[in-house]
Design an enzyme around this catalytic site. Structure first.
Site, PDB file in Angstrom:
ATOM      1  N   LYS A   1      20.906  18.655 -16.322  1.00 15.90           N
ATOM      2  CA  LYS A   1      20.017  19.299 -16.717  1.00 15.90           C
ATOM      3  C   LYS A   1      20.065  20.834 -16.875  1.00 15.90           C
ATOM      4  CE  LYS A   1      15.185  20.773 -16.208  1.00 15.90           C
ATOM      5  NZ  LYS A   1      13.613  20.433 -15.677  1.00 15.90           N
TER       6      LYS A   1
ATOM      7  N   HIS B   1      15.192 -14.116   1.795  1.00 16.80           N
ATOM      8  CA  HIS B   1      16.354 -13.960   2.839  1.00 16.80           C
ATOM      9  C   HIS B   1      16.735 -13.069   2.899  1.00 16.80           C
ATOM     10  CE1 HIS B   1      15.776 -18.148   0.818  1.00 16.80           C
ATOM     11  NE2 HIS B   1      15.663 -17.296  -0.656  1.00 16.80           N
TER      12      HIS B   1
ATOM     13  N   LYS C   1      22.655  21.508   0.144  1.00 14.11           N
ATOM     14  CA  LYS C   1      23.129  21.884  -1.225  1.00 14.11           C
ATOM     15  C   LYS C   1      23.679  23.330  -0.868  1.00 14.11           C
ATOM     16  CE  LYS C   1      20.730  20.220  -4.873  1.00 14.11           C
ATOM     17  NZ  LYS C   1      20.113  20.557  -7.051  1.00 14.11           N
TER      18      LYS C   1
ATOM     19  N   GLU D   1      10.551  11.791  -4.632  1.00 16.07           N
ATOM     20  CA  GLU D   1      10.786  13.530  -5.312  1.00 16.07           C
ATOM     21  C   GLU D   1      10.196  14.074  -5.238  1.00 16.07           C
ATOM     22  OE1 GLU D   1      14.022  14.710  -8.069  1.00 16.07           O
ATOM     23  OE2 GLU D   1      15.603  15.134  -6.347  1.00 16.07           O
TER      24      GLU D   1
ATOM     25  N   GLU E   1      28.096  17.581  -7.721  1.00 10.69           N
ATOM     26  CA  GLU E   1      28.698  15.884  -7.871  1.00 10.69           C
ATOM     27  C   GLU E   1      28.807  16.320  -9.639  1.00 10.69           C
ATOM     28  OE1 GLU E   1      25.781  17.099  -6.794  1.00 10.69           O
ATOM     29  OE2 GLU E   1      25.161  15.758  -4.820  1.00 10.69           O
TER      30      GLU E   1
ATOM     31  N   GLY F   1      13.603  16.469 -13.965  1.00  7.30           N
ATOM     32  CA  GLY F   1      14.908  15.354 -14.127  1.00  7.30           C
ATOM     33  C   GLY F   1      14.385  13.657 -13.696  1.00  7.30           C
ATOM     34  N   ARG F   2      13.368  13.603 -13.394  1.00  5.05           N
ATOM     35  CA  ARG F   2      12.911  11.936 -12.318  1.00  5.05           C
ATOM     36  C   ARG F   2      12.394  11.763 -13.913  1.00  5.05           C
ATOM     37  NH1 ARG F   2      11.791  16.154  -8.658  1.00  5.05           N
ATOM     38  NH2 ARG F   2       9.484  16.628  -8.234  1.00  5.05           N
TER      39      ARG F   2
END
Ligand code: F6P
Length: 584
Positions: free
Chosen positions: A220, A399, A519, A368, A226, A282-283
């Site tokens: 965005k 399990h 950050k 978030e 990253e 973003g999400r």
């Protein structure tokens, strides 16, 4: 989006604090009287509970009967939603008001799936035509790539597509790709690189031919450390692999972003940029241009079905009365479990292997959004907010961690998700799979008493170990099969449930300031790790010691790094928003 000042900056809604609302107080009193009633008693008292406490909406079936609620609980919860102003806040979102108050932004992911003729305003401007223009551009690009018409620098068609992004620019695309893999174009390989750990990039590209590889740089902001680090490594990998100069970039890189300036600074042709807008969080962006990899995989017509699914749930959320509104009900049940029964978590358990990344996707969406400690007005809350979401596909989780859910000391409400039909039918597998969903929900609710354990002839000393207390709440969501449309409905279900919870908690579900501090500190530490001589460290004693220890441990030579099998020199790329550690 226009840049003019908003007409309707949404002030922090003046509202009584949550715990002062009459419905909250009534719920506190109600909890004292029914809070510990066992699901066994609730089911025994009402033989129709298992069909009554269910809801069908937008093609999904929700059985919420195995929650520790009575009709009165539900009535009070619905009243809480009313008193918290849910109807007004919901209308404000759909109207385009700036309900993300700390960032002064509209929240209009619902516009991303609006039909062509709809009118949804942001700052007085109808955004729907722009949404459809971008969808059109995505469609023609996808068709060119899928048909082989789009050629790389050496004239070869694209066989590999690598999405580079992180957070909302990765989790939605990778979840949707995995969920809809059944519908994916055969012959095209899809990879997703998110982590700044170089292993992610190296492993994702190790077996790919650069001449046939297309990178989608999804960000965005187009500044995320990253993503930009991976994007620069991708460019280095491509140009070295092709033995080509910068002009090859335009045939192998496209961008999805809101920031055209940063995209062209990176060297991507603005023609190859797919835009979205600051009113898409973003999400909440997987069906925007961020979904380009999804469209490339499943094709434009399946993508349209995905949007249709979202739309169906939007309409349901917008119009259904709270007591028959699936996202609202799921939100209210979560509030009840979280605030009144003391649960701190929700396990999301899809019994569908294709949904294996769905819990990871929901982690960002829910946590978030609702991991906040102050109200819209900035006051510290005196109640719990967003629970921890996590999960794994069934039956694998059975399990591993289900032991704790069945017999541990913590209450872990579960959302089971299952389908009537498998996309990959194989003998008895699907019946066995779904039998496990129903069995788990049944066991969690009703358990096994000491008397029942004794009646099985269990040795006295073992009886306490084999008792299942039960009374563990769960929802079961059922749909016919995992189609693109159903995935859209499911995602929208959780989006609106998150929104509803945020409204009740009176928090901003659309900002994410909590990710900033780490950050900033990382940006300060990077040069301290990379400097040839140890700089003066001004952190706490622990951080200082860790930095010193790391500098001793690292063995890589400064200035030379390995990208896949290629050694590249480190230098800064002009115009890049983030100084890349890698590049040519
Ligand atoms: O770090 C949080 C975050 O801002 C998320 O909200 C977002 O989805 C992610 O980073 C990626 O951001 P971008 O798309 O700008 O690279």
């Amino acid at each position: 989006m226009t840049t003019k000042k908003p007409r309707t900056r949404m002030a922090a809604t003046p509202r009584k604090p949550l715990t002062q609302l009459p419905a909250w107080k009534a719920l506190v009193a109600h909890h004292r009287s029914v809070g510990n009633t066992h699901l066994r008693e609730l089911f025994a008292a009402d033989p129709r509970r298992g069909t009554r406490m269910t809801l069908e909406a937008a093609g999904l079936y929700l059985d919420y009967s195995k929650n520790r609620v009575t009709e009165k609980t539900l009535k009070l919860l619905v009243e809480l939603a009313r008193q918290a102003g849910l109807a007004g806040r919901r209308a404000a979102m759909f109207r385009g008001d700036r309900i993300n108050v700390t960032e002064n932004r509209s929240v209009l992911h619902v516009a991303l799936r609006a039909p062509r003729g709809a009118v949804i305003l942001a700052d007085g401007k109808n955004v729907v035509p722009e949404v459809h223009a971008v969808l059109g551009k995505m469609t023609s690009f996808s068709e060119r790539v899928r048909s082989g018409e789009w050629k790389g620098h050496t004239g070869k068609a694209v066989r590999n597509i690598v999405n580079i992004g992180i957070g909302g620019s990765d989790l939605g695309p990778v979840m949707a790709y995995e969920a809809l893999r059944h519908y994916s174009q055969p012959g095209i390989v899809f990879r997703f690189v998110s982590n700044v750990d170089g292993t992610d990039f190296v492993e994702a590209t190790r077996d790919l031919d650069p001449a046939q590889t297309l990178f989608i740089i999804s960000s965005k902001t187009f500044t995320t450390l990253e993503t930009m680090t991976n994007a620069h490594s991708a460019r280095a990998w491509l140009l070295q692999g092709l033995g080509a100069a910068d002009e090859a970039v335009s045939r192998h890189f496209v961008a999805v972003s809101t920031d055209a300036a940063n995209v062209s600074a990176f060297g991507i042709d603005p023609e190859n940029m797919f835009t979205f807008w600051d009113w898409v969080g973003g999400r909440y962006s997987m069906e925007s241009a961020i979904g380009l990899s999804t469209m490339l995989a499943i094709g434009p017509s399946n993508f349209e079905s995905l949007l249709k699914g979202f739309r169906e749930m939007d309409e349901h959320f917008r119009h259904a009365p709270f007591g028959r509104n699936m996202p609202v009900l799921m939100a209210l049940l979560s509030i009840w479990n979280n605030e009144f029964l003391g649960a701190q978590t929700v396990a999301v358990l899809p019994y569908e292997q294709y949904l294996k990344r769905f819990p990871a996707y929901l982690q960002q969406l829910t946590m978030e959004s609702n991991g906040k400690h102050v109200t819209l007005g900035g006051r510290k809350v005196n109640y719990e907010t967003g629970p921890v979401y996590w999960g794994e596909p069934g039956t694998n989780g059975q399990h591993s961690f289900y032991q704790l859910i069945h017999q541990g000391t913590r209450l872990v409400p579960c959302d089971f998700i299952a389908f009537g039909q498998s996309l990959t039918p194989l003998g008895r597998h699907h019946d066995i799979l779904v039998a496990n969903v129903f069995a788990q929900a049944e066991a969690l609710a009703f358990g096994k008493t000491a008397a029942e354990v004794r009646a099985e002839g269990t040795a006295a000393a073992l009886v306490p170990h084999r008792v299942f207390e039960g009374n563990r709440p769960s929802n079961v969501v059922l749909a016919d099969r995992l189609t693109p449309e159903v995935l859209g409905r499911l995602v929208a279900l959780y989006e609106h449930s998150v929104f509803t919870q945020g409204v009740i908690w009176n928090i901003d579900s659309f900002d994410q300031w909590g990710v900033e501090l780490g950050k900033v500190l990382a940006q300060r530490i990077i040069p301290e790790l990379e400097a040839t001589t140890l700089p003066r460290l001004r952190h706490d004693s622990s951080t200082n010691a860790l930095i010193r220890r790391y500098r001793k441990l690292k063995s890589a030579k400064q200035g030379r790094r390995r990208v896949g099998d290629t050694i590249v020199q480190q230098r800064e790329i002009p115009g890049s928003a983030v100084p890349p550690p890698l590049g040519v």
